[in-house]
Each structure stands twice: as structure tokens, then as C-alpha cells.
Design an enzyme around this catalytic site. Structure first.
Site, PDB file in Angstrom:
ATOM      1  N   GLY A  38       0.769  -1.248   0.000  1.00 46.11           N
ATOM      2  CA  GLY A  38       0.000   0.000   0.000  1.00 46.11           C
ATOM      3  C   GLY A  38       0.796   1.291   0.000  1.00 46.11           C
ATOM      4  CD  GLU A  93       1.288   0.690   7.067  1.00 48.39           C
ATOM      5  OE1 GLU A  93       0.822   0.897   5.929  1.00 48.39           O
ATOM      6  OE2 GLU A  93       1.155  -0.377   7.671  1.00 48.39           O
ATOM      7  CG  ASP A  97      -8.364  -0.235   9.978  1.00 51.51           C
ATOM      8  OD1 ASP A  97      -9.020   0.413  10.811  1.00 51.51           O
ATOM      9  OD2 ASP A  97      -8.871  -1.133   9.278  1.00 51.51           O
ATOM     10  CB  SER A  98      -6.789  -3.043  13.614  1.00 45.40           C
ATOM     11  OG  SER A  98      -5.699  -3.766  13.055  1.00 45.40           O
ATOM     12  N   GLY A  99      -4.051  -1.242  13.623  1.00 49.03           N
ATOM     13  CA  GLY A  99      -2.709  -1.093  14.180  1.00 49.03           C
ATOM     14  C   GLY A  99      -2.002  -2.423  14.356  1.00 49.03           C
ATOM     15  CB  THR A 101      -0.148  -4.269   9.886  1.00 53.61           C
ATOM     16  OG1 THR A 101      -1.457  -4.695   9.526  1.00 53.61           O
ATOM     17  CG2 THR A 101       0.851  -4.707   8.852  1.00 53.61           C
ATOM     18  CE  LYS A 125      -9.882   2.263   8.202  1.00 56.36           C
ATOM     19  NZ  LYS A 125     -10.380   1.618   6.960  1.00 56.36           N
ATOM     20  CG  ASP A 153      -5.547  -3.511  -1.901  1.00 53.81           C
ATOM     21  OD1 ASP A 153      -5.111  -3.062  -0.816  1.00 53.81           O
ATOM     22  OD2 ASP A 153      -5.838  -4.704  -2.068  1.00 53.81           O
ATOM     23  NE  ARG A 159      -2.162  -2.854  -4.283  1.00 51.68           N
ATOM     24  CZ  ARG A 159      -2.215  -3.090  -2.967  1.00 51.68           C
ATOM     25  NH1 ARG A 159      -2.150  -2.078  -2.121  1.00 51.68           N
ATOM     26  NH2 ARG A 159      -2.335  -4.314  -2.505  1.00 51.68           N
TER      27      ARG A 159
HETATM   28  P1  IMP Z   1      -4.175  -2.660  10.344  1.00 49.14           P
HETATM   29  O1  IMP Z   1      -3.259  -3.795  10.713  1.00 49.14           O
HETATM   30  O2  IMP Z   1      -5.631  -2.971  10.657  1.00 49.14           O
HETATM   31  O3  IMP Z   1      -3.759  -1.330  10.930  1.00 49.14           O
HETATM   32  O4  IMP Z   1      -4.186  -2.555   8.773  1.00 49.14           O
HETATM   33  C1  IMP Z   1      -3.132  -2.010   8.124  1.00 49.14           C
HETATM   34  C2  IMP Z   1      -3.154  -2.280   6.642  1.00 49.14           C
HETATM   35  O5  IMP Z   1      -4.437  -2.681   6.172  1.00 49.14           O
HETATM   36  C3  IMP Z   1      -2.837  -1.008   5.909  1.00 49.14           C
HETATM   37  O6  IMP Z   1      -1.459  -0.827   5.776  1.00 49.14           O
HETATM   38  C4  IMP Z   1      -3.537  -1.216   4.595  1.00 49.14           C
HETATM   39  O7  IMP Z   1      -2.704  -1.935   3.711  1.00 49.14           O
HETATM   40  C5  IMP Z   1      -4.743  -2.055   4.965  1.00 49.14           C
HETATM   41  N1  IMP Z   1      -5.929  -1.164   5.148  1.00 49.14           N
HETATM   42  C6  IMP Z   1      -6.418  -0.659   6.287  1.00 49.14           C
HETATM   43  N2  IMP Z   1      -7.489   0.139   6.065  1.00 49.14           N
HETATM   44  C7  IMP Z   1      -7.671   0.142   4.731  1.00 49.14           C
HETATM   45  C8  IMP Z   1      -8.608   0.812   3.855  1.00 49.14           C
HETATM   46  O8  IMP Z   1      -9.494   1.581   4.257  1.00 49.14           O
HETATM   47  N3  IMP Z   1      -8.452   0.570   2.522  1.00 49.14           N
HETATM   48  C9  IMP Z   1      -7.490  -0.261   2.017  1.00 49.14           C
HETATM   49  N4  IMP Z   1      -6.584  -0.872   2.784  1.00 49.14           N
HETATM   50  C10 IMP Z   1      -6.675  -0.684   4.138  1.00 49.14           C
HETATM   51 MG    MG Z   2      -0.194  -0.848   4.271  1.00 51.79          MG
END
Ligand code: IMP
Ligand code: MG
Length: 173
Positions: A38, A93, A97-99, A101, A125, A153, A159
Site C-alpha cells: 500500500g 504507511e 487502521d487496527s494497528g 500490522t 484511521k 486497494d 491502487r
Molecule cells: P491494520 O493492521 O488494521 O492497521 O491494517 C493495516 C493495513 O491494512 C494497511 O497498511 C492497509 O494496507 C490495509 N488497510 C487498512 N485500512 C484500509 C482501507 O481503508 N483501505 C485499504 N486498505 C486498508
Molecule cells: Mg499498508
């Protein structure tokens, strides 16, 4: 889908972020780590505004599969190659989102003993955050919504869009 951040707004935000980074790291060298896939567009635009000496690496992590919600499992598909001990590291990044990753990646990086470790994300987010992530540099803050475009994506599509769009409820693309 509805436009939320135009190419112009993204550019402005990127310039501001780079300005702050250039100021904070003046006289230092930095090591940027982009999280694939991303972040490839955002990092490419950001790095061209960076004026302090810098190196770039990528790590590929994936937690999504083909849904719009994080699976909670983080897969390291391409691990980091360059050692980061003693370096000023900024993880780049496109969205946090959830954090989940990032939390895993930050733990791993911290264990390597960097001189400093910060996070720069284009979009923060916050509505579904599960892991506490110190976000030092953020372009935009958003409560909720699934975004596509500018590296983001849905099942590997969109993308390439130059702006960022939110998918409206119930929409099929
Ligand atoms: P997390 O582990 O939930 O913070 O997700 C992180 C990864 O999920 C980001 O680096 C994105 O690649 C993907 N992601 C999170 N939210 C979105 C979104 O709204 N659209 C597309 N990809 C997302
Ligand atoms: Mg990402």
C-alpha cells in the site's frame, strides 16, 4: 465511491509532512521503511520532498486477505534486509487502521536497537484501533470508512487512482 482526499490535498499533506520531517531530523540521516504494498505511492512522493540524507527499504506485510476487514493475522511476505541498529528509522504507511500490522513490525524493529523509531502515515484511521501505535506524522485523520486509491486497494484493485475515495455502504465495484 466518493472522493475524500483529492490529489491536490494529498500533495499538500505530503509536503507538510516532509517539511516537519526535514525540520525534526536536520543534521541527521534517516532510514525510511515503506510497508508494501500500500505505501509504495505515498513513500515515492514523500521521499522526493525529503531533504536530509536518507535511505529507503521496504517490508511486505499483509493482514487483510481479500476482505475489507483485518483478519488479525499478520503475514511477513517480504522480510527486511537492511539492519537498522543505530539508525533513525521512520516507518511509512499509507494507512493505519487496527494497528495490528504496525504493532508487530514496530516490536521487531525496536528489538534491533534503532537510534530512534517513528511512524509516518498518510491516513490515521482511528475508529477500529486495537494496538496502541505512536503516530508521529499523520497526513489525515479519519474515524471510519474503507478507502481506495493512491496505493490503497480493495482486493488488489484501485491502487492506481490518483485520489483517495471512500466506498459507500453496500456498493459493489
Ligand atoms: P491494520 O493492521 O488494521 O492497521 O491494517 C493495516 C493495513 O491494512 C494497511 O497498511 C492497509 O494496507 C490495509 N488497510 C487498512 N485500512 C484500509 C482501507 O481503508 N483501505 C485499504 N486498505 C486498508
Ligand atoms: Mg499498508
Amino acid at each position: 465511491m466518493r472522493l475524500v482526499y483529492s490529489p491536490h490535498a494529498i500533495r499538500e499533506a505530503t509536503v507538510q509532512l516532509a517539511k516537519q520531517i526535514n525540520k525534526d531530523y536536520k543534521g541527521h540521516q534517516i532510514h525510511l521503511i515503506g510497508v508494501l504494498k500500500g505505501a509504495f505511492i505515498f513513500l515515492a512522493d514523500l521521499v522526493r520532498q525529503i531533504e536530509v540524507p536518507c535511505s529507503v527499504d521496504f517490508v511486505r506485510l499483509s493482514s487483510y486477505g481479500s476482505s475489507t476487514q483485518s483478519s488479525g493475522r499478520v503475514e511477513e511476505k517480504i522480510p527486511l534486509k537492511d539492519p537498522i541498529g543505530g539508525q533513525h528509522v521512520i516507518v511509512v504507511e499509507e494507512i493505519v487502521d487496527s494497528g495490528t500490522t504496525l504493532a508487530k513490525l514496530l516490536d521487531e524493529l525496536e528489538a534491533q536497537g534503532p537510534a530512534s523509531l517513528r511512524v509516518c502515515t498518510l491516513v490515521d484511521k482511528t475508529g477500529r484501533r486495537e494496538a496502541e501505535i505512536p503516530v508521529h506524522y499523520r497526513g489525515f485523520r479519519l474515524e471510519a470508512g474503507f478507502l481506495i486509491g493512491y496505493g490503497l486497494d480493495l482486493d488488489e484493485r484501485y491502487r492506481n487512482l490518483p485520489g483517495i475515495y471512500v466506498m459507500e455502504e453496500g456498493e459493489t465495484l
